[in-house]
Motif scaffolding. Structure first.
Motif, PDB file in Angstrom:
ATOM      1  N   LEU A   1       0.807  -1.223   0.000  1.00 45.96           N
ATOM      2  CA  LEU A   1       0.000   0.000   0.000  1.00 45.96           C
ATOM      3  C   LEU A   1       0.840   1.273   0.000  1.00 45.96           C
ATOM      4  N   GLY A   2       2.132   1.138   0.312  1.00 46.16           N
ATOM      5  CA  GLY A   2       2.984   2.320   0.389  1.00 46.16           C
ATOM      6  C   GLY A   2       2.602   3.206   1.562  1.00 46.16           C
ATOM      7  N   SER A   3       2.461   2.601   2.741  1.00 43.33           N
ATOM      8  CA  SER A   3       2.045   3.329   3.950  1.00 43.33           C
ATOM      9  C   SER A   3       3.188   3.346   4.968  1.00 43.33           C
ATOM     10  N   PRO A   4       4.182   4.234   4.782  1.00 37.12           N
ATOM     11  CA  PRO A   4       5.384   4.194   5.626  1.00 37.12           C
ATOM     12  C   PRO A   4       5.159   4.285   7.139  1.00 37.12           C
ATOM     13  N   PRO A   5       4.359   5.218   7.666  1.00 31.52           N
ATOM     14  CA  PRO A   5       4.248   5.272   9.133  1.00 31.52           C
ATOM     15  C   PRO A   5       3.624   4.003   9.716  1.00 31.52           C
ATOM     16  N   GLU A   6       2.600   3.493   9.054  1.00 32.66           N
ATOM     17  CA  GLU A   6       1.964   2.270   9.533  1.00 32.66           C
ATOM     18  C   GLU A   6       2.906   1.078   9.368  1.00 32.66           C
ATOM     19  N   LEU A   7       3.670   1.059   8.278  1.00 32.46           N
ATOM     20  CA  LEU A   7       4.635  -0.011   8.060  1.00 32.46           C
ATOM     21  C   LEU A   7       5.655  -0.036   9.184  1.00 32.46           C
ATOM     22  N   ARG A   8       6.174   1.113   9.551  1.00 35.18           N
ATOM     23  CA  ARG A   8       7.180   1.152  10.619  1.00 35.18           C
ATOM     24  C   ARG A   8       6.602   0.614  11.928  1.00 35.18           C
ATOM     25  N   THR A   9       5.362   0.974  12.218  1.00 35.42           N
ATOM     26  CA  THR A   9       4.705   0.463  13.419  1.00 35.42           C
ATOM     27  C   THR A   9       4.642  -1.064  13.384  1.00 35.42           C
ATOM     28  N   HIS A  10       4.308  -1.625  12.230  1.00 34.83           N
ATOM     29  CA  HIS A  10       4.147  -3.074  12.147  1.00 34.83           C
ATOM     30  C   HIS A  10       5.472  -3.801  11.958  1.00 34.83           C
ATOM     31  N   LEU A  11       6.500  -3.141  11.442  1.00 36.42           N
ATOM     32  CA  LEU A  11       7.839  -3.729  11.458  1.00 36.42           C
ATOM     33  C   LEU A  11       8.267  -3.908  12.918  1.00 36.42           C
TER      34      LEU A  11
END
Length: 149
Positions: free
Chosen positions: A71-81
């Motif tokens: 989805l290209g959602s960096p802030p949410e991606l960082r949270t889930h990483l």
């Protein structure tokens, strides 16, 4: 009503693992955007979907990383990483699921995901606290502990 509160508490476990010490901050940020949106995310995404049986939390978080990369959602991606690692995924496992994205999502999205991972790892590295403790046999031992970001 009591059942609603009991059900809502079940998802608390997943949120505690995924968000760690950041849970209150994340929920407050969502609340600041819109209270209904925050409730939908908390109650449906975490308290309902994340609490389903069949997959362990680490697997769910690794899947969330792949989906958020798509989805290209960096802030949410960082949270889930961070959440994947909090749920027991190793750095190598996270890297492997991100590399698996290349043939399906392409290099730009995967590169962006690795940028998020690099930022997270650098942040964790800066937060490592070196503590010297005395070993029972009188030797001084240096230990490292990482704080939640």
């Amino acid at each position: 009503m009591a059942q609603d509160k009991q059900d809502r508490g079940a998802g608390q476990k997943a949120r505690e693992v995924i968000f760690g010490s950041q849970q209150e901050r994340i929920l407050e940020r969502l609340q600041g955007l819109d209270s209904d949106l925050m409730a939908y995310i908390r109650d449906f995404a975490y308290d309902t979907v994340y609490e389903r049986p069949g997959l362990d939390l680490k697997t769910k978080e690794l899947m969330a990383c792949v989906l958020l990369t798509s989805l290209g959602s960096p802030p949410e991606l960082r949270t889930h990483l961070r959440g994947a690692m909090n749920a027991g995924a190793s750095e190598q496992e996270v890297r492997e699921v991100l590399l698996f994205c290349v043939p399906y999502l392409g290099f730009p999205r995967t590169l962006a995901a690795f940028e998020q991972l690099r930022g997270l790892l650098e942040h964790r590295e800066r937060k490592v606290v070196h503590v010297k403790t005395s070993h029972p046999q009188g030797q001084e031992v240096e230990e490292s502990t990482a704080e939640d970001q």
